[in-house]
Design an enzyme around this catalytic site. Structure first.
Site, short mmCIF file in Angstrom:
data_model
loop_
_atom_site.label_atom_id
_atom_site.label_comp_id
_atom_site.label_asym_id
_atom_site.label_seq_id
_atom_site.Cartn_x
_atom_site.Cartn_y
_atom_site.Cartn_z
CE1 TYR A 6 -7.92 -2.21 -0.55
CE2 TYR A 6 -7.70 -4.32 0.57
CZ TYR A 6 -8.42 -3.16 0.33
OH TYR A 6 -9.62 -2.96 0.95
CE LYS A 41 -12.00 -3.32 3.32
NZ LYS A 41 -13.19 -2.69 3.95
O1 0WE Z 1 -10.92 -0.70 0.43
C1 0WE Z 1 -10.77 0.04 -0.52
C2 0WE Z 1 -10.37 1.49 -0.31
C3 0WE Z 1 -9.59 1.66 0.93
C4 0WE Z 1 -8.92 2.99 1.16
C5 0WE Z 1 -8.64 3.92 0.17
C6 0WE Z 1 -7.98 5.10 0.51
C7 0WE Z 1 -7.59 6.12 -0.51
C8 0WE Z 1 -7.34 7.49 0.07
C9 0WE Z 1 -8.53 3.24 2.44
N1 0WE Z 1 -7.88 4.37 2.78
C10 0WE Z 1 -7.59 5.30 1.85
N2 0WE Z 1 -6.92 6.41 2.24
C11 0WE Z 1 -6.72 7.47 1.43
O2 0WE Z 1 -6.05 8.45 1.82
N3 0WE Z 1 -10.94 -0.46 -1.78
C12 0WE Z 1 -11.31 -1.83 -1.96
C13 0WE Z 1 -10.70 0.35 -2.99
C14 0WE Z 1 -9.29 0.10 -3.39
O3 0WE Z 1 -8.28 0.71 -2.73
C15 0WE Z 1 -7.10 0.25 -3.26
C16 0WE Z 1 -7.38 -0.67 -4.30
C17 0WE Z 1 -8.79 -0.76 -4.38
C18 0WE Z 1 -9.57 -1.62 -5.30
C19 0WE Z 1 -5.79 0.54 -2.92
C20 0WE Z 1 -4.74 -0.05 -3.62
C21 0WE Z 1 -5.03 -0.96 -4.63
C22 0WE Z 1 -6.34 -1.26 -4.99
#
Ligand code: 0WE
Length: 258
Positions: A158, A165
């Site tokens: 993450y 966050k």
């Molecule tokens: O906050 C999120 C997603 C955030 C996110 C995801 C992406 C994927 C594609 C922000 N930017 C991007 N950019 C991209 O190009 N989550 C809580 C979902 C999430 O994302 C992760 C998680 C989880 C759960 C990333 C790594 C590990 C776990």
């Protein structure tokens, strides 16, 4: 009981029918809110068309392009709200972005520009949208953003989003502190992992979901609609005493350990 009739709600962050923002928009609509929807415009207008078709059944009275990295688009979004609504009651912030290569590998290798991008889109945008909404929240209001456990725990991959966050949750407290005297409440919902466009782009999300299904008190993940119901509650007068909080909607996962 839960009644949002007569309330004007702006919902950001709908990309498709899996978006958490879509679950929130549906439940705000079900509670009687008047909706404004923003989308991230692209050159070919594909996103505009897709989101417009999706949200049509909710009869939004505003449908506007809003890229939060573009100051003029934010200004014009709230100028339109001022002209068409006169007032806004509810602001839903469901926006995040980090470069894909910053969501795996070594956190210590995050570039200056990748760090800045993640915090600009995912964190500063809440501050900026709240500042723009403030003069239009003339009868009080409720600002709601989406966070994740990675703000307070080191979750594999993450990485920079966890820092974004953490900043977002701190921003919720500073905004709540500033805006409370205007009866504007500011809260975050920390949702458990859900399969969305953003999370599906991340390697290992299905393993994380499987893990939550094994160990969370409710032995399952949460749905976009459950997050939407919590947002509708926080947006409503039922939550009139709640501000500055991070509310976990995660099937209880956050309390567990061993
Ligand atoms: O906050 C999120 C997603 C955030 C996110 C995801 C992406 C994927 C594609 C922000 N930017 C991007 N950019 C991209 O190009 N989550 C809580 C979902 C999430 O994302 C992760 C998680 C989880 C759960 C990333 C790594 C590990 C776990």
């Amino acid at each position: 009981m839960l009644d949002l009739k007569g309330k004007n709600a702006l919902v950001t962050g709908i990309a498709n029918n899996r978006s958490i923002a879509w679950g929130i928009a549906q439940q705000l609509h079900a509670a009687g809110a008047n909706l404004g929807i923003t989308y991230l415009p692209d050159e070919r207008g594909k996103m505009e068309k897709k989101v417009a078709e999706l949200v049509a059944p909710l009869n939004p009275s505003l449908f506007l392009p809003c890229n939060v990295q573009n100051d003029e688009q934010i200004q014009s979004t709230f100028e339109t709200i001022r002209q068409k609504w006169g007032r806004i009651d509810i602001l839903i912030h469901c926006l995040a972005f980090a470069n894909k290569d910053d969501l795996s590998g070594d956190f210590s290798q995050t570039s200056r520009s990748g760090f800045a991008t993640a915090l600009d889109v995912s964190t500063y945008s809440l501050v900026q949208l709240s500042g723009a909404a403030k003069p239009l929240m003339t009868e009080g209001g409720s600002i709601i953003t989406l966070s994740y456990l990675g703000a307070v725990r080191a979750i594999p991959n993450y990485n920079v989003m966890g820092v974004a966050k953490a900043g977002l949750e701190a921003s919720v407290r500073y905004l709540a502190s500033e805006l409370g005297s205007q009866n504007i409440r500011v809260n975050a919902i920390s949702a458990g992992p859900i399969r969305t466009l953003a999370s599906s782009a991340v390697g290992g999300i299905l393993d994380m979901i499987h893990h939550v299904e094994q160990v969370a008190p409710l032995r399952r993940t949460v749905t976009q609609i459950e997050v939407g119901n919590t947002a509708a509650f926080l947006a409503s007068d039922l939550a009139s005493g709640i501000t500055g909080q991070v509310l976990y909607v995660d099937a209880g996962y956050e309390i567990t350990g061993m």
